[in-house]
Write a protein that holds these residues in place. Structure first.
Motif, mmCIF file in Angstrom:
data_model
loop_
_atom_site.group_PDB
_atom_site.id
_atom_site.type_symbol
_atom_site.label_atom_id
_atom_site.label_comp_id
_atom_site.label_asym_id
_atom_site.label_seq_id
_atom_site.Cartn_x
_atom_site.Cartn_y
_atom_site.Cartn_z
ATOM 1 N N TYR A 207 0.842 -1.190 0.000
ATOM 2 C CA TYR A 207 0.000 0.000 0.000
ATOM 3 C C TYR A 207 0.877 1.241 0.000
ATOM 4 N N SER A 208 0.441 2.237 -0.725
ATOM 5 C CA SER A 208 1.120 3.528 -0.676
ATOM 6 C C SER A 208 0.583 4.308 0.524
ATOM 7 N N VAL A 209 1.285 5.373 0.868
ATOM 8 C CA VAL A 209 0.792 6.247 1.938
ATOM 9 C C VAL A 209 -0.588 6.773 1.565
ATOM 10 N N LEU A 210 -0.781 7.146 0.316
ATOM 11 C CA LEU A 210 -2.081 7.656 -0.117
ATOM 12 C C LEU A 210 -3.164 6.577 -0.023
ATOM 13 N N ASP A 211 -2.828 5.328 -0.338
ATOM 14 C CA ASP A 211 -3.787 4.226 -0.165
ATOM 15 C C ASP A 211 -4.267 4.159 1.283
ATOM 16 N N ILE A 212 -3.325 4.284 2.209
ATOM 17 C CA ILE A 212 -3.669 4.197 3.623
ATOM 18 C C ILE A 212 -4.502 5.394 4.057
ATOM 19 N N VAL A 213 -4.136 6.583 3.620
ATOM 20 C CA VAL A 213 -4.912 7.782 3.955
ATOM 21 C C VAL A 213 -6.341 7.638 3.456
ATOM 22 N N LYS A 214 -6.501 7.236 2.210
ATOM 23 C CA LYS A 214 -7.839 7.096 1.622
ATOM 24 C C LYS A 214 -8.658 6.014 2.338
ATOM 25 N N ALA A 215 -8.045 4.896 2.658
ATOM 26 C CA ALA A 215 -8.746 3.830 3.380
ATOM 27 C C ALA A 215 -9.156 4.311 4.768
ATOM 28 N N PHE A 216 -8.257 5.020 5.447
ATOM 29 C CA PHE A 216 -8.548 5.543 6.780
ATOM 30 C C PHE A 216 -9.737 6.493 6.730
ATOM 31 N N GLU A 217 -9.737 7.386 5.755
ATOM 32 C CA GLU A 217 -10.852 8.329 5.600
ATOM 33 C C GLU A 217 -12.155 7.581 5.329
ATOM 34 N N ARG A 218 -12.104 6.604 4.457
ATOM 35 C CA ARG A 218 -13.303 5.870 4.050
ATOM 36 C C ARG A 218 -13.922 5.087 5.208
ATOM 37 N N VAL A 219 -13.125 4.303 5.907
ATOM 38 C CA VAL A 219 -13.701 3.423 6.936
ATOM 39 C C VAL A 219 -14.042 4.156 8.228
ATOM 40 N N ASN A 220 -13.421 5.319 8.453
ATOM 41 C CA ASN A 220 -13.677 6.054 9.695
ATOM 42 C C ASN A 220 -14.524 7.303 9.488
ATOM 43 N N ASP A 221 -14.905 7.564 8.262
ATOM 44 C CA ASP A 221 -15.716 8.731 7.928
ATOM 45 C C ASP A 221 -15.090 10.013 8.487
ATOM 46 N N VAL A 222 -13.791 10.174 8.228
ATOM 47 C CA VAL A 222 -13.055 11.372 8.642
ATOM 48 C C VAL A 222 -12.301 11.913 7.435
ATOM 49 N N LYS A 223 -11.905 13.150 7.522
ATOM 50 C CA LYS A 223 -11.107 13.779 6.479
ATOM 51 C C LYS A 223 -9.715 14.042 7.043
ATOM 52 N N ILE A 224 -8.696 13.602 6.340
ATOM 53 C CA ILE A 224 -7.314 13.821 6.760
ATOM 54 C C ILE A 224 -6.690 14.828 5.798
ATOM 55 N N PRO A 225 -6.287 15.989 6.326
ATOM 56 C CA PRO A 225 -5.630 16.954 5.434
ATOM 57 C C PRO A 225 -4.228 16.448 5.059
ATOM 58 N N TYR A 226 -3.891 16.552 3.789
ATOM 59 C CA TYR A 226 -2.566 16.129 3.345
ATOM 60 C C TYR A 226 -2.156 16.949 2.128
ATOM 61 N N VAL A 227 -0.868 16.953 1.874
ATOM 62 C CA VAL A 227 -0.290 17.641 0.731
ATOM 63 C C VAL A 227 0.587 16.645 -0.014
ATOM 64 N N ILE A 228 0.413 16.564 -1.316
ATOM 65 C CA ILE A 228 1.297 15.732 -2.132
ATOM 66 C C ILE A 228 2.415 16.638 -2.614
ATOM 67 N N ASP A 229 3.641 16.276 -2.244
ATOM 68 C CA ASP A 229 4.796 17.122 -2.517
ATOM 69 C C ASP A 229 5.943 16.255 -3.022
ATOM 70 N N ASP A 230 7.045 16.876 -3.331
ATOM 71 C CA ASP A 230 8.232 16.146 -3.763
ATOM 72 C C ASP A 230 8.759 15.275 -2.629
ATOM 73 N N ARG A 231 9.424 14.203 -2.998
ATOM 74 C CA ARG A 231 10.064 13.343 -2.013
ATOM 75 C C ARG A 231 11.142 14.136 -1.290
ATOM 76 N N ARG A 232 11.241 13.882 0.010
ATOM 77 C CA ARG A 232 12.263 14.555 0.812
ATOM 78 C C ARG A 232 13.603 13.841 0.668
ATOM 79 N N PRO A 233 14.699 14.548 0.887
ATOM 80 C CA PRO A 233 16.010 13.876 0.845
ATOM 81 C C PRO A 233 16.028 12.715 1.846
ATOM 82 N N GLY A 234 16.465 11.570 1.393
ATOM 83 C CA GLY A 234 16.537 10.405 2.268
ATOM 84 C C GLY A 234 15.312 9.513 2.221
#
Length: 109
Positions: A40-67
């Motif tokens: 699972y990607s991080v986004l897969d987990i965020v979306k699943a969490f939102e769906r099954v718990n009926d909550v909204k998680i704020p997130y930003v898709i950005d460039d990968r960080r060093p490391g």
């Protein structure tokens, strides 16, 4: 392994303390990392969490960080062969259980 798995092991006749004791021989979590064989990607987990718990998680898709690593995999075979254990639950149960626990324990243990 997550707590639901240990609780279920008791219900199935394998006392959870025995499973915990068996895991004590491994030096690090990497020695016994368990997955459901589906990545699972991080986004897969965020979306699943939102769906099954009926909550909204704020997130930003950005460039990968060093490391940051591009991908990470785990082989569940060691848990099966060494402990006789395999994951029975998936991402939705994990997200539902973790949120349920957090709501009931807002300050932690």
């Amino acid at each position: 392994m997550w707590v639901s798995s240990l609780c279920d092991s008791t219900a199935k006749g394998k006392p959870d303390i025995e499973l915990v004791d068996m895991t004590s021989r491994f030096r690090t979590i990497d020695d016994i990392m368990e997955v459901t064989t589906k990545g699972y990607s991080v986004l897969d987990i965020v979306k699943a969490f939102e769906r099954v718990n009926d909550v909204k998680i704020p997130y930003v898709i950005d460039d990968r960080r060093p490391g940051d690593i591009a991908t990470c995999y785990s082989d569940p075979s060691k848990a099966r062969t060494e402990l006789g254990w395999k994951a029975e639950y998936g991402i939705e149960e994990m997200c539902r259980d973790s949120w349920n626990w957090q709501r009931k324990n807002p300050d932690g243990y």
